[in-house]
Write an enzyme that holds these catalytic residues in place. Structure first.
Site, PDB file in Angstrom:
ATOM      1  N   ASP A   1      42.999  42.875  41.663  1.00  0.00           N
ATOM      2  CA  ASP A   1      44.002  42.194  42.468  1.00  0.00           C
ATOM      3  C   ASP A   1      44.966  41.411  41.579  1.00  0.00           C
ATOM      4  OD1 ASP A   1      41.922  40.556  41.714  1.00  0.00           O
ATOM      5  OD2 ASP A   1      41.496  39.797  43.715  1.00  0.00           O
ATOM      6  N   HIS A   2      44.427  40.826  40.489  1.00  0.00           N
ATOM      7  CA  HIS A   2      45.205  40.026  39.544  1.00  0.00           C
ATOM      8  C   HIS A   2      44.299  39.715  38.360  1.00  0.00           C
ATOM      9  CE1 HIS A   2      42.655  36.824  40.953  1.00  0.00           C
ATOM     10  NE2 HIS A   2      43.014  37.119  42.196  1.00  0.00           N
TER      11      HIS A   2
ATOM     12  N   SER B   1      44.460  36.315  45.656  1.00  0.00           N
ATOM     13  CA  SER B   1      43.743  37.517  46.078  1.00  0.00           C
ATOM     14  C   SER B   1      44.140  37.977  47.468  1.00  0.00           C
ATOM     15  CB  SER B   1      42.229  37.269  46.033  1.00  0.00           C
ATOM     16  OG  SER B   1      41.786  37.072  44.715  1.00  0.00           O
TER      17      SER B   1
ATOM     18  N   ASP C   1      36.387  37.105  38.763  1.00  0.00           N
ATOM     19  CA  ASP C   1      37.405  36.110  39.075  1.00  0.00           C
ATOM     20  C   ASP C   1      36.869  34.692  38.943  1.00  0.00           C
ATOM     21  OD1 ASP C   1      39.982  35.189  40.359  1.00  0.00           O
ATOM     22  OD2 ASP C   1      38.578  34.572  41.918  1.00  0.00           O
TER      23      ASP C   1
END
Length: 492
Positions: free
Chosen positions: A367-368, A135, A325
Site C-alpha cells: 500500500d505504501h 493505508s 507496517d
C-alpha cells in the site's frame, strides 16, 4: 473541500500486539519454481472511469473458462518498500550460509523474484493538502480503482462533501459468483482488508466495518485479529454479538491455530487475537504459549476453502502481511522477520499458481512504504546480520520485560536471552535511564537507518505472475491494479 471525518488513530493502530505459532498443516510446496513466460492476454492500458463502477458480469459464463477456474490472489505487504524487501533477502541468505554471506545472496531463492513481472506503483492520495498516503487511501485505490482522501474506506468524497461508496474488486468477484476471502495479520477491521469489503468515511469506524463484514459483505473467508470488535463487550456503540450472528448465518468460527487446522468448509470467520493485531512473527513462531497461526497457515487454509467453494468459477483472495507496517512505524528491526514470513507466503502462493488447475494470477504489491528504512548507516560500511539473526523475540515483547526488571543484571540477562546481545555498560545505562530504547540500541548495532515513524511517498515494488502479468513491467498507478484485476475476473 468539506471537513472530513477524523482519521486520528489510537496508538494501537500502528503499534504492537499479542501473537502465536506458525502452523503449516497445509503446504503447496513441491520444489517448483514460478512458471516463466506464462501466456499473456495482451493488456494494453487502463480504462478506470466508468468501467470501474460496473461489475462486468457475464451471466452466460460461469465455468471460469475452458482451462478451469480463474483465481486472483493479491498479496499486500503493508509498509513494504524496496529496502524492506532487500533486508529480508539478505537475512535469508545469511541464514542459508553465514560463512559465504553475502556472496551467496544470488544463489538463494527469494520468492518475490520468481514473479514474471517486476515494476512499481505510485501511491499518492487524492488530497490537495497531503502527498503521503495512508493505508485506507492506498487500499481503496487498489480495491476500487479510485484515488481518495486519507482515511476513506472504499469510497470518495464528492463535490458536496458527501461520502460516495465505490464498488471493490472483491465485491465484483462475489457478484460474479467467485468465492472471496480476506486474510491479514492485522486487525480484521484494519484499513487494508476493510477497503475490500466495507464502505465507511473514516477508517476509525471499525465497529461499523465489523458489522458490514457480517451483515452485508458476503465474504466467504475472514481471517485476522481483534475479535473484540465482533463481541458485545468490545463494542462501545452497541452490544451487537456479531460472532453469534455470523454463526447463525452459517459461518464456522475459530480462534486458535489448532481450530484453524481442522477447518474444512466455508464460510469461515477466524479471529485469532483478543483486541489488536496478531503478534509479530518472532513472538508467534516456536512459541508453545501462543495460539495464533502464521500467515502461511491462514493463507493456505483460505485457498483450500475458497477453491472448494468457488468450484469451476474460481476465487479472489487478499492476503495482507500487516505487521511490516507496524514494525516500520516503531522502527523495529523485527521488520526483517516479518519480511521473511511474507517471502515464505509469497512462495506458497506462487507454488499454488504453478500447481493449480485453471489459471491463477498472483499480484504482489504494497500500500505504501513505512519508516524510510535504509540498510547501513552511521559510520562503518556494514550491516550486522548476525545481530539481526540472533533475535528471538520482538522489541514489543522485550520492552515490558525490561520495564519490570528489578536489577541491572536482570536487564542484561533479558537482552542476552531474548535479543542475543551482550550490552555494553553505556547501553545498560541508557536502558535504565531513558525509557528502554531497545530498538535504538538494536538499530545501532545492526546499522539500520530510519528517516520516519510514518509513511513515505516513494513508489512501492509491484510484481505479478499469470495472465496479463506483463502489465506490471514498469511503473503503474496503484489504481491500475484494480483495473487489471477486473480484467482477469472478466476473463480478459
Amino acid at each position: 473541500m468539506s471537513e472530513r471525518p477524523s482519521t486520528e488513530r489510537a496508538s494501537s493502530t500502528d503499534d504492537d500486539a499479542d501473537d502465536g505459532p506458525n502452523t503449516t498443516r497445509r503446504t503447496f510446496l513441491k520444489g517448483s519454481s514460478a512458471a516463466a513466460g506464462m501466456a499473456a492476454l495482451g493488456f494494453q492500458g487502463t480504462e478506470q472511469a466508468n468501467a470501474n463502477d460496473t461489475d462486468g458480469t457475464d451471466e452466460d459464463d460461469d465455468s471460469g473458462g475452458d482451462d478451469g477456474p480463474t483465481n486472483v490472489i493479491l498479496f499486500v505487504g503493508d509498509g513494504q518498500g524496496r529496502a524492506q524487501l532487500d533486508l529480508g533477502r539478505y537475512l535469508k541468505a545469511y541464514r542459508k550460509n553465514s560463512e559465504k554471506f553475502p556472496l551467496n545472496t544470488a544463489d538463494v531463492t527469494y520468492n518475490v523474484d520468481r514473479h514474471d513481472a517486476h515494476g512499481s506503483a505510485m501511491t499518492y492520495p487524492d488530497d490537495p493538502e497531503e502527498f503521503v498516503a495512508d493505508s485506507a487511501a492506498t487500499a481503496t485505490a487498489i480495491s476500487t480503482g479510485h484515488k481518495t482522501y486519507n482515511g476513506a474506506i472504499a469510497g470518495v468524497e464528492n463535490d458536496a462533501g458527501e461520502f460516495v461508496p465505490k464498488q471493490t474488486v472483491l465485491e465484483q468477484a462475489r457478484d460474479m459468483g467467485y468465492a472471496v476471502g480476506l486474510v491479514t495479520t492485522a486487525r480484521m477491521t484494519h484499513a487494508t482488508p476493510a477497503s475490500f469489503a466495507s464502505h465507511v468515511p473514516s477508517r476509525d469506524e471499525e465497529e461499523k466495518i465489523a458489522k458490514q463484514y457480517v451483515r452485508d459483505s458476503g465474504v466467504d473467508v475472514l481471517f485476522g485479529g481483534a475479535r473484540s470488535y465482533f463481541l458485545p463487550d468490545g463494542r462501545e456503540n452497541d452490544s451487537a454479538n456479531l460472532v453469534a450472528e455470523a454463526k447463525r448465518n452459517g459461518y464456522n468460527y475459530v480462534t486458535t491455530a489448532s481450530e484453524l487446522d481442522s477447518l474444512d468448509s466455508a464460510p469461515a470467520l477466524g479471529l485469532f487475537s483478543e483486541s489488536d493485531h496478531l503478534s509479530y512473527t518472532l513472538d508467534r513462531q516456536d512459541n508453545d504459549d501462543s495460539t495464533q497461526p502464521g500467515l502461511g497457515a491462514m493463507a493456505e487454509t483460505a485457498i483450500e476453502l475458497l477453491e472448494a467453494r468457488g468450484g469451476r468459477k474460481g476465487f479472489f483472495l487478499l492476503v495482507e502481511s500487516g505487521r511490516i507496517d507496524h514494525a516500520g512505524h516503531s522502527n523495529y528491526p523485527v521488520v526483517a522477520h516479518e519480511q521473511l514470513e511474507a517471502d515464505d507466503v509469497i512462495g506458497r502462493l506462487l507454488d499454488y499458481a504453478d500447481d493449480s488447475h485453471g489459471e491463477t494470477s498472483v499480484i504482489t504489491t504494497a500500500d505504501h512504504e513505512t519508516g524510510g528504512l535504509s540498510l547501513g548507516t552511521g559510520g562503518p560500511y556494514d550491516v550486522n546480520f548476525d545481530v539481526l539473526d540472533g533475535m528471538n523475540a520482538s522489541t514489543a515483547t522485550v520492552v515490558p520485560q525490561i520495564e519490570e526488571a528489578e536489577s541491572r543484571d536482570e536487564v542484561a540477562s533479558i537482552m542476552t536471552e531474548q535479543m542475543g546481545v551482550e550490552l555494553l555498560d553505556t547501553e545498560l545505562d541508557e536502558l535504565r535511564a531513558y525509557n528502554t530504547p531497545v530498538a535504538e540500541i538494536l538499530n545501532h548495532r545492526i546499522r539500520l537507518g530510519w528517516t520516519s515513524t510514518g509513511h513515505t511517498a516513494e513508489n512501492v515494488p509491484t510484481f505479478a505472475t499469470g495472465p496479463n502479468a506483463e502489465f506490471f513491467d514498469g511503473t503503474v498507478d496503484n489504481t491500475d491494479i484494480a483495473d487489471a484485476i477486473r480484467k482477469r475476473l472478466n476473463g480478459d
